[in-house]
Motif scaffolding. Structure first.
Motif, PDB file in Angstrom:
ATOM      1  N   ARG A  44       0.829  -1.210   0.000  1.00 45.68           N
ATOM      2  CA  ARG A  44       0.000   0.000   0.000  1.00 45.68           C
ATOM      3  C   ARG A  44       0.860   1.256   0.000  1.00 45.68           C
ATOM      4  O   ARG A  44       0.499   2.263  -0.612  1.00 45.68           O
ATOM      5  N   ALA A  45       1.977   1.217   0.692  1.00 48.77           N
ATOM      6  CA  ALA A  45       2.885   2.372   0.678  1.00 48.77           C
ATOM      7  C   ALA A  45       3.442   2.580  -0.730  1.00 48.77           C
ATOM      8  O   ALA A  45       3.537   3.721  -1.203  1.00 48.77           O
ATOM      9  N   LEU A  46       3.798   1.497  -1.402  1.00 50.01           N
ATOM     10  CA  LEU A  46       4.297   1.606  -2.776  1.00 50.01           C
ATOM     11  C   LEU A  46       3.194   2.083  -3.722  1.00 50.01           C
ATOM     12  O   LEU A  46       3.460   2.850  -4.654  1.00 50.01           O
ATOM     13  N   GLU A  47       1.969   1.645  -3.497  1.00 50.97           N
ATOM     14  CA  GLU A  47       0.836   2.125  -4.304  1.00 50.97           C
ATOM     15  C   GLU A  47       0.651   3.621  -4.109  1.00 50.97           C
ATOM     16  O   GLU A  47       0.355   4.343  -5.056  1.00 50.97           O
ATOM     17  N   LEU A  48       0.821   4.083  -2.893  1.00 53.83           N
ATOM     18  CA  LEU A  48       0.626   5.489  -2.574  1.00 53.83           C
ATOM     19  C   LEU A  48       1.592   6.389  -3.344  1.00 53.83           C
ATOM     20  O   LEU A  48       1.229   7.480  -3.765  1.00 53.83           O
ATOM     21  N   VAL A  49       2.821   5.911  -3.544  1.00 53.87           N
ATOM     22  CA  VAL A  49       3.820   6.706  -4.280  1.00 53.87           C
ATOM     23  C   VAL A  49       3.944   6.267  -5.736  1.00 53.87           C
ATOM     24  O   VAL A  49       4.901   6.626  -6.422  1.00 53.87           O
ATOM     25  N   HIS A  50       2.973   5.461  -6.199  1.00 59.86           N
ATOM     26  CA  HIS A  50       2.902   4.995  -7.592  1.00 59.86           C
ATOM     27  C   HIS A  50       4.138   4.189  -8.016  1.00 59.86           C
ATOM     28  O   HIS A  50       4.577   4.274  -9.159  1.00 59.86           O
ATOM     29  N   ALA A  51       4.676   3.399  -7.088  1.00 62.48           N
ATOM     30  CA  ALA A  51       5.840   2.564  -7.396  1.00 62.48           C
ATOM     31  C   ALA A  51       5.485   1.085  -7.473  1.00 62.48           C
ATOM     32  O   ALA A  51       6.317   0.280  -7.902  1.00 62.48           O
ATOM     33  N   MET A  52       4.275   0.721  -7.095  1.00 64.15           N
ATOM     34  CA  MET A  52       3.893  -0.692  -7.110  1.00 64.15           C
ATOM     35  C   MET A  52       3.735  -1.196  -8.543  1.00 64.15           C
ATOM     36  O   MET A  52       4.113  -2.341  -8.829  1.00 64.15           O
ATOM     37  N   GLY A  53       3.196  -0.376  -9.431  1.00 62.94           N
ATOM     38  CA  GLY A  53       3.025  -0.778 -10.832  1.00 62.94           C
ATOM     39  C   GLY A  53       4.335  -1.160 -11.488  1.00 62.94           C
ATOM     40  O   GLY A  53       4.466  -2.253 -12.052  1.00 62.94           O
ATOM     41  N   PRO A  54       5.357  -0.282 -11.429  1.00 61.16           N
ATOM     42  CA  PRO A  54       6.651  -0.651 -12.011  1.00 61.16           C
ATOM     43  C   PRO A  54       7.297  -1.869 -11.353  1.00 61.16           C
ATOM     44  O   PRO A  54       7.918  -2.687 -12.030  1.00 61.16           O
ATOM     45  N   LEU A  55       7.110  -2.020 -10.032  1.00 64.45           N
ATOM     46  CA  LEU A  55       7.664  -3.195  -9.347  1.00 64.45           C
ATOM     47  C   LEU A  55       6.961  -4.458  -9.810  1.00 64.45           C
ATOM     48  O   LEU A  55       7.614  -5.475 -10.097  1.00 64.45           O
ATOM     49  N   VAL A  76      10.961  -0.799   2.328  1.00 69.38           N
ATOM     50  CA  VAL A  76       9.777   0.069   2.418  1.00 69.38           C
ATOM     51  C   VAL A  76       9.129  -0.053   3.789  1.00 69.38           C
ATOM     52  O   VAL A  76       8.713   0.946   4.383  1.00 69.38           O
ATOM     53  N   THR A  77       9.046  -1.255   4.320  1.00 70.86           N
ATOM     54  CA  THR A  77       8.452  -1.458   5.648  1.00 70.86           C
ATOM     55  C   THR A  77       9.241  -0.710   6.711  1.00 70.86           C
ATOM     56  O   THR A  77       8.656  -0.023   7.559  1.00 70.86           O
ATOM     57  N   VAL A  78      10.558  -0.832   6.679  1.00 71.25           N
ATOM     58  CA  VAL A  78      11.402  -0.117   7.646  1.00 71.25           C
ATOM     59  C   VAL A  78      11.203   1.389   7.499  1.00 71.25           C
ATOM     60  O   VAL A  78      11.058   2.114   8.489  1.00 71.25           O
ATOM     61  N   ALA A  79      11.153   1.878   6.266  1.00 73.33           N
ATOM     62  CA  ALA A  79      10.958   3.314   6.035  1.00 73.33           C
ATOM     63  C   ALA A  79       9.600   3.780   6.563  1.00 73.33           C
ATOM     64  O   ALA A  79       9.503   4.844   7.190  1.00 73.33           O
ATOM     65  N   VAL A  80       8.554   2.999   6.323  1.00 76.46           N
ATOM     66  CA  VAL A  80       7.215   3.370   6.810  1.00 76.46           C
ATOM     67  C   VAL A  80       7.186   3.390   8.332  1.00 76.46           C
ATOM     68  O   VAL A  80       6.641   4.325   8.935  1.00 76.46           O
ATOM     69  N   ILE A  81       7.783   2.400   8.975  1.00 78.10           N
ATOM     70  CA  ILE A  81       7.786   2.352  10.432  1.00 78.10           C
ATOM     71  C   ILE A  81       8.558   3.538  10.997  1.00 78.10           C
ATOM     72  O   ILE A  81       8.114   4.195  11.946  1.00 78.10           O
ATOM     73  N   PHE A  82       9.710   3.867  10.411  1.00 75.19           N
ATOM     74  CA  PHE A  82      10.484   5.014  10.885  1.00 75.19           C
ATOM     75  C   PHE A  82       9.726   6.315  10.643  1.00 75.19           C
ATOM     76  O   PHE A  82       9.731   7.209  11.488  1.00 75.19           O
ATOM     77  N   LEU A  83       9.048   6.440   9.507  1.00 76.13           N
ATOM     78  CA  LEU A  83       8.265   7.638   9.223  1.00 76.13           C
ATOM     79  C   LEU A  83       7.116   7.783  10.217  1.00 76.13           C
ATOM     80  O   LEU A  83       6.867   8.885  10.734  1.00 76.13           O
ATOM     81  N   LEU A  84       6.437   6.685  10.499  1.00 77.84           N
ATOM     82  CA  LEU A  84       5.355   6.726  11.494  1.00 77.84           C
ATOM     83  C   LEU A  84       5.888   7.104  12.880  1.00 77.84           C
ATOM     84  O   LEU A  84       5.261   7.883  13.599  1.00 77.84           O
ATOM     85  N   ALA A  85       7.048   6.559  13.243  1.00 79.92           N
ATOM     86  CA  ALA A  85       7.638   6.892  14.538  1.00 79.92           C
ATOM     87  C   ALA A  85       8.009   8.372  14.591  1.00 79.92           C
ATOM     88  O   ALA A  85       7.804   9.037  15.615  1.00 79.92           O
ATOM     89  N   LEU A  86       8.511   8.909  13.500  1.00 81.49           N
ATOM     90  CA  LEU A  86       8.864  10.318  13.443  1.00 81.49           C
ATOM     91  C   LEU A  86       7.629  11.201  13.569  1.00 81.49           C
ATOM     92  O   LEU A  86       7.616  12.180  14.323  1.00 81.49           O
ATOM     93  N   VAL A  87       6.568  10.855  12.860  1.00 82.26           N
ATOM     94  CA  VAL A  87       5.323  11.632  12.921  1.00 82.26           C
ATOM     95  C   VAL A  87       4.717  11.570  14.320  1.00 82.26           C
ATOM     96  O   VAL A  87       4.340  12.598  14.889  1.00 82.26           O
ATOM     97  N   VAL A  88       4.637  10.379  14.893  1.00 83.27           N
ATOM     98  CA  VAL A  88       4.077  10.239  16.242  1.00 83.27           C
ATOM     99  C   VAL A  88       4.951  10.978  17.254  1.00 83.27           C
ATOM    100  O   VAL A  88       4.445  11.661  18.153  1.00 83.27           O
ATOM    101  N   GLY A  89       6.267  10.885  17.115  1.00 81.40           N
ATOM    102  CA  GLY A  89       7.166  11.606  18.012  1.00 81.40           C
ATOM    103  C   GLY A  89       6.998  13.111  17.907  1.00 81.40           C
ATOM    104  O   GLY A  89       7.003  13.826  18.921  1.00 81.40           O
ATOM    105  N   ALA A  90       6.829  13.619  16.688  1.00 84.03           N
ATOM    106  CA  ALA A  90       6.616  15.057  16.497  1.00 84.03           C
ATOM    107  C   ALA A  90       5.289  15.495  17.112  1.00 84.03           C
ATOM    108  O   ALA A  90       5.218  16.546  17.770  1.00 84.03           O
ATOM    109  N   ILE A  91       4.251  14.716  16.912  1.00 87.74           N
ATOM    110  CA  ILE A  91       2.944  15.046  17.508  1.00 87.74           C
ATOM    111  C   ILE A  91       3.047  15.054  19.032  1.00 87.74           C
ATOM    112  O   ILE A  91       2.528  15.955  19.696  1.00 87.74           O
ATOM    113  N   MET A  92       3.717  14.062  19.588  1.00 86.15           N
ATOM    114  CA  MET A  92       3.864  14.004  21.040  1.00 86.15           C
ATOM    115  C   MET A  92       4.687  15.181  21.553  1.00 86.15           C
ATOM    116  O   MET A  92       4.401  15.724  22.630  1.00 86.15           O
TER     117      MET A  92
END
Length: 115
Positions: A44-55, A76-92
């Motif tokens: 789903r993350a790859l679909e969001l950035v339109h990279a799933m089709g080429p893959l 991609v999974t590691v990047a999504v988890i780190f991005l989520l942690a960054l967003v949650v950390g910023a909100i907190m």
């Protein structure tokens, strides 16, 4: 925050390795569904950035192997988890700043002391 993101990433990837190993060995429908559920986050993350089709196209044309797709999904999974942690950390951090400011009386200087 970074430690939690790293730990979650490692646990997610280890779960993926175990599920994929069991799925390849036993071919049970449960493990097929579990593998697809684990793959849905990076897909789903790859679909969001339109990279799933080429893959997908590269996979079906033979330009990338199963292992290559797994590696892409892992990154991609590691990047999504780190991005989520960054967003949650910023909100907190914003919420903590707002709470500290509210408990100090709206940012006004503290009253003078007795001495």
């Amino acid at each position: 925050m970074w430690g939690n993101a790293f730990l979650l990433s490692v646990l997610y990837l280890l779960a993926g390795i175990v599920v994929e190993s069991v799925r390849r060995r036993y071919h049970a429908p449960f493990f097929e569904r579990l593998s697809m559920a684990l793959d849905s986050l990076p897909a789903r993350a790859l679909e969001l950035v339109h990279a799933m089709g080429p893959l997908r196209e590269a996979y079906f044309s033979g330009r990338i192997t199963d292992l290559g797709v797994r590696a892409v999904f892992g990154v991609v999974t590691v990047a999504v988890i780190f991005l989520l942690a960054l967003v949650v950390g910023a909100i907190m951090a914003v919420l903590r700043f707002a709470l500290l400011r509210a408990t100090r009386g709206g940012g006004s200087p503290p009253p003078p002391g007795n001495g």
